[in-house]
Design a protein around this motif. Structure first.
Motif, PDB file in Angstrom:
ATOM      1  N   ARG A   1       0.835  -1.213   0.000  1.00 12.70           N
ATOM      2  CA  ARG A   1       0.000   0.000   0.000  1.00 12.70           C
ATOM      3  C   ARG A   1       0.864   1.255   0.000  1.00 12.70           C
ATOM      4  O   ARG A   1       0.583   2.213  -0.721  1.00 12.70           O
ATOM      5  CB  ARG A   1      -0.944   0.004   1.202  1.00 12.70           C
ATOM      6  N   ALA A   2       1.923   1.244   0.801  1.00 16.13           N
ATOM      7  CA  ALA A   2       2.816   2.409   0.846  1.00 16.13           C
ATOM      8  C   ALA A   2       3.515   2.599  -0.494  1.00 16.13           C
ATOM      9  O   ALA A   2       3.648   3.730  -0.975  1.00 16.13           O
ATOM     10  CB  ALA A   2       3.835   2.240   1.971  1.00 16.13           C
ATOM     11  N   GLU A   3       3.952   1.504  -1.108  1.00 19.70           N
ATOM     12  CA  GLU A   3       4.610   1.592  -2.407  1.00 19.70           C
ATOM     13  C   GLU A   3       3.672   2.208  -3.442  1.00 19.70           C
ATOM     14  O   GLU A   3       4.070   3.086  -4.213  1.00 19.70           O
ATOM     15  CB  GLU A   3       5.047   0.204  -2.865  1.00 19.70           C
ATOM     16  N   TYR A   4       2.434   1.783  -3.461  1.00 15.20           N
ATOM     17  CA  TYR A   4       1.445   2.317  -4.395  1.00 15.20           C
ATOM     18  C   TYR A   4       1.302   3.832  -4.215  1.00 15.20           C
ATOM     19  O   TYR A   4       1.302   4.585  -5.183  1.00 15.20           O
ATOM     20  CB  TYR A   4       0.100   1.621  -4.176  1.00 15.20           C
ATOM     21  N   ARG A   5       1.200   4.271  -2.965  1.00 18.04           N
ATOM     22  CA  ARG A   5       1.025   5.710  -2.681  1.00 18.04           C
ATOM     23  C   ARG A   5       2.270   6.510  -3.053  1.00 18.04           C
ATOM     24  O   ARG A   5       2.172   7.577  -3.636  1.00 18.04           O
ATOM     25  CB  ARG A   5       0.686   5.928  -1.209  1.00 18.04           C
ATOM     26  N   VAL A   6       3.437   5.997  -2.710  1.00 15.33           N
ATOM     27  CA  VAL A   6       4.679   6.735  -2.984  1.00 15.33           C
ATOM     28  C   VAL A   6       4.928   6.815  -4.486  1.00 15.33           C
ATOM     29  O   VAL A   6       5.367   7.851  -4.997  1.00 15.33           O
ATOM     30  CB  VAL A   6       5.879   6.119  -2.237  1.00 15.33           C
ATOM     31  N   LYS A   7       4.630   5.763  -5.215  1.00 17.22           N
ATOM     32  CA  LYS A   7       4.834   5.797  -6.663  1.00 17.22           C
ATOM     33  C   LYS A   7       3.968   6.848  -7.340  1.00 17.22           C
ATOM     34  O   LYS A   7       4.305   7.312  -8.425  1.00 17.22           O
ATOM     35  CB  LYS A   7       4.577   4.418  -7.280  1.00 17.22           C
ATOM     36  N   ARG A   8       2.886   7.247  -6.715  1.00 13.58           N
ATOM     37  CA  ARG A   8       2.000   8.268  -7.277  1.00 13.58           C
ATOM     38  C   ARG A   8       2.477   9.688  -6.974  1.00 13.58           C
ATOM     39  O   ARG A   8       1.934  10.643  -7.516  1.00 13.58           O
ATOM     40  CB  ARG A   8       0.585   8.068  -6.759  1.00 13.58           C
TER      41      ARG A   8
END
Length: 97
Positions: A61-68
């Motif tokens: 979930r954190a990876e998804y948010r940071v990639k955005r």
């Protein structure tokens, strides 16, 4: 088992975001050309930051948010001007506390 979100600086100045249980081993894989397609095309230089998370689902979930995030926002996160919690939705951030 702890999982980590990490950010790598590449030779073209771009940032790569990923997750792993062992950041050093994962960076070595990226550096040897056995990592992600992105880091095979853009040579990874160094790990700029890593953040420990409770488990794989939290890391994903954190990876998804940071990639955005924009590159400027990612650099603020790396510099400590922004927290990882500020990137996650309030419900996710409060669940991790």
């Amino acid at each position: 088992m702890a999982w980590f979100l990490y950010l790598i600086e590449c030779d073209d100045g771009s940032l790569y975001t990923g997750i792993a249980t062992d950041v050093e081993a994962r960076f070595a894989a990226h550096a040897s050309g056995k990592g992600a397609r992105y880091t095979r095309a853009k040579k990874p230089l160094r790990v700029l930051a890593s953040f420990e998370l409770a488990g794989k689902s939290e890391a994903l979930r954190a990876e998804y948010r940071v990639k955005r995030l924009s590159p400027m926002q990612k650099r603020a996160l790396i510099a400590g001007k922004r927290t990882l919690e500020s990137v996650l939705p309030q419900t996710e951030a409060s669940e991790e506390e």
